[in-house]
Write an enzyme that holds these catalytic residues in place. Structure first.
Site, PDB file in Angstrom:
ATOM      1  NE  ARG A 192      40.447 -23.452  -3.109  1.00  0.00           N
ATOM      2  CZ  ARG A 192      40.887 -22.602  -2.180  1.00  0.00           C
ATOM      3  NH1 ARG A 192      41.776 -21.651  -2.515  1.00  0.00           N
ATOM      4  NH2 ARG A 192      40.478 -22.703  -0.933  1.00  0.00           N
ATOM      5  CB  CYS A 236      37.817 -16.582   0.330  1.00  0.00           C
ATOM      6  SG  CYS A 236      38.441 -16.154   1.967  1.00  0.00           S
TER       7      CYS A 236
END
Length: 298
Positions: free
Chosen positions: A181, A242
């Protein structure tokens, strides 16, 4: 004699020995992504450590925000904390189901609102159950607490803060998402977000902080090596990010364990930064970044 925590991380043995101690508030801070079933709340209702109250990250949030589980106001948090039976002198132990996924978010939230006597259960519910320790479906009804919140803004970063930091580079930025990601090799699980990371940030997936077999957090010397290998200078301040501010808090907690408390969490994280717009996005590994144009998909 009042209960005293041995440190910011407690063992299952310690918790078992103090489970009924006056002044202990045990919080199940488990979290599941939207759409995942059973939900954390459903799992809690089925089984939890005796006496644990459920800290619902989705509900302990600013419901006026379109972003997921953003911090509530101090007043709103104070009301929730009191319903959970929390007072300013309470000794709080937090756990989650896998070991260290969301317990760090609850730890950070409590610190943001001024609570100091907090620890995380090493290995969480996973280790507790693996050792054959008791669980229950009985939901406690604690007496109302008297908690008074004191907001600590130095522990929180906003979008504006992170944009300013691109120029000043006053803080190092570290991202807890999976490498795929971070590099944009994989699309974000939340629809509508661009892929990639904040330019200049480092990557240390939160899954690397714990033993994959037991869920226990790694030894301090190992954590230190992991952060240094990721690119951090541990003498400098850090902002953790995050997907939505949950696993970033696991990074913040791990840095705390190795003596670095000059750490803030970007609450909006990629759920905010990755929205279509003019926030710059980089792709590829740390140090091999390619900035995406404003509003473009990286």
């Amino acid at each position: 004699m009042s209960l005293t925590l041995p440190g910011s991380l407690v063992t299952t043995e310690w918790l078992a020995a103090h489970l009924d101690a006056p002044g202990l508030v045990l919080l199940d801070g488990s979290f599941t992504m939207p759409g995942v079933t059973p939900t954390a709340a459903e799992n809690y209702r089925e089984r939890h450590i005796p006496g644990a109250r459920f800290f619902d990250i989705e509900k302990v949030a600013d419901h006026a925000s379109s972003l997921p589980h953003m911090l509530p106001s101090a007043e709103a948090f104070e009301a929730v904390a009191r319903r959970l039976g929390l007072s300013n002198d309470s000794v709080v132990v937090i756990y989650d189901t896998p070991g260290l996924v969301s317990a760090g978010r609850v730890w950070w939230t409590l610190r943001v609102f001024g609570h100091e006597k907090i620890a995380v259960l090493d290995g969480g519910l996973r280790k507790w159950r693996a050792e054959g320790r008791p669980v229950t479906a009985e939901i406690p009804t604690p007496a109302e607490g008297t908690f008074r919140a004191a907001f600590h803004p130095e522990l929180v970063r906003s979008r504006a803060d992170m944009l300013q930091n691109l120029g000043t580079k006053a803080e190092q930025v570290i991202d807890a998402r999976a490498a795929s990601r971070f590099t944009a090799a994989e699309n974000e699980p939340r629809p509508g977000l661009r892929s990639g990371h904040i330019p200049g940030s480092f990557n240390l997936p939160s899954s690397s902080l714990t033993d994959p077999e037991t869920g226990e957090i790694l030894k301090p010397e190992t954590l230190k090596t992991l952060f240094e290998n990721a690119g951090l200078d541990l003498s400098r301040p850090v902002a953790a990010t995050c997907g939505s501010g949950v696993t970033a808090s696991a990074l913040a907690f791990s840095l705390h364990l190795i003596g670095n408390d000059n750490v803030a969490v970007y609450d909006g994280s990629w759920s905010e930064w990755g929205l279509p717009g003019d926030t710059p996005v980089a792709t590829g590994p740390s140090g091999e970044e390619e900035k995406a144009g404003a509003g473009e998909k990286a």
